[in-house]
Design a protein around this motif. Structure first.
Motif, PDB file in Angstrom:
ATOM      1  N   THR A   4      26.902   6.796 -13.425  1.00 19.12           N
ATOM      2  CA  THR A   4      28.016   6.793 -14.344  1.00 19.12           C
ATOM      3  C   THR A   4      27.489   7.261 -15.495  1.00 19.12           C
ATOM      4  N   ALA A   5      28.645   7.556 -16.657  1.00 20.62           N
ATOM      5  CA  ALA A   5      28.106   8.088 -17.788  1.00 20.62           C
ATOM      6  C   ALA A   5      29.096   7.685 -18.962  1.00 20.62           C
ATOM      7  N   SER A   6      28.708   7.420 -20.284  1.00 18.31           N
ATOM      8  CA  SER A   6      29.815   7.080 -21.144  1.00 18.31           C
ATOM      9  C   SER A   6      29.829   8.302 -22.348  1.00 18.31           C
ATOM     10  N   ALA A   7      30.765   8.819 -22.799  1.00 25.92           N
ATOM     11  CA  ALA A   7      30.801   9.560 -23.701  1.00 25.92           C
ATOM     12  C   ALA A   7      31.929   9.656 -24.818  1.00 25.92           C
ATOM     13  N   GLY A  47      38.310   6.711 -31.512  1.00 21.31           N
ATOM     14  CA  GLY A  47      37.191   7.258 -31.985  1.00 21.31           C
ATOM     15  C   GLY A  47      36.624   8.292 -30.868  1.00 21.31           C
ATOM     16  N   GLY A  48      37.357   8.662 -30.124  1.00 20.23           N
ATOM     17  CA  GLY A  48      37.033   9.643 -29.183  1.00 20.23           C
ATOM     18  C   GLY A  48      36.201   8.942 -27.937  1.00 20.23           C
ATOM     19  N   SER A  49      36.204   7.865 -27.785  1.00 20.08           N
ATOM     20  CA  SER A  49      35.633   6.823 -26.636  1.00 20.08           C
ATOM     21  C   SER A  49      36.382   7.252 -25.514  1.00 20.08           C
ATOM     22  N   LEU A  50      35.972   7.549 -24.396  1.00 24.73           N
ATOM     23  CA  LEU A  50      36.200   7.951 -22.915  1.00 24.73           C
ATOM     24  C   LEU A  50      35.710   6.474 -22.090  1.00 24.73           C
ATOM     25  N   GLY A  51      34.910   5.643 -22.564  1.00 22.62           N
ATOM     26  CA  GLY A  51      34.383   4.474 -21.945  1.00 22.62           C
ATOM     27  C   GLY A  51      33.526   5.178 -20.795  1.00 22.62           C
ATOM     28  N   GLU A  52      33.093   4.398 -19.883  1.00 22.28           N
ATOM     29  CA  GLU A  52      32.351   4.476 -18.830  1.00 22.28           C
ATOM     30  C   GLU A  52      33.018   5.246 -17.703  1.00 22.28           C
ATOM     31  N   PHE A  53      32.539   6.160 -16.902  1.00 19.83           N
ATOM     32  CA  PHE A  53      33.488   6.923 -15.937  1.00 19.83           C
ATOM     33  C   PHE A  53      32.378   7.466 -14.916  1.00 19.83           C
TER      34      PHE A  53
END
Length: 92
Positions: A4-7, A47-53
């Motif tokens: 997973t990542a957060s970006a 704020g551009g947050s995509l959360g965790e995916f």
């Protein structure tokens, strides 16, 4: 177990605008402020947050940066949606 990542990201129509945003970030501008001002993606309001995916959830070029790019560094990515300024916060 899936990686997973957060970006955070800012989506714009052209490369010049994306490069201008990266220049502003390097001068100390806040990512979330620029995302709210410039992003054409609904995530801009957050704020551009995509959360965790999970790896594989995003289009290939975007996914590659999120799982291989340097953390906390603005990256320029071209996808079918436009130009993204991507800042990876973490990955597992």
């Amino acid at each position: 177990m899936a990686r997973t990542a957060s970006a955070l990201h800012i989506l714009v129509k052209n490369k010049e605008q994306a490069e201008d945003i990266i220049a502003k970030l390097k001068k100390g501008a806040q990512f979330d402020v620029l995302a709210k001002q410039h992003s054409t993606c609904p995530s801009g309001k957050k704020g551009g947050s995509l959360g965790e995916f999970q790896q594989g959830d995003m289009v290939p070029a975007f996914d590659k940066i999120c799982f291989n790019g340097k953390l906390f560094t603005p990256h320029l990515v071209k996808t079918k949606f436009g130009w993204h300024v991507v800042k990876v916060l973490y990955r597992t």
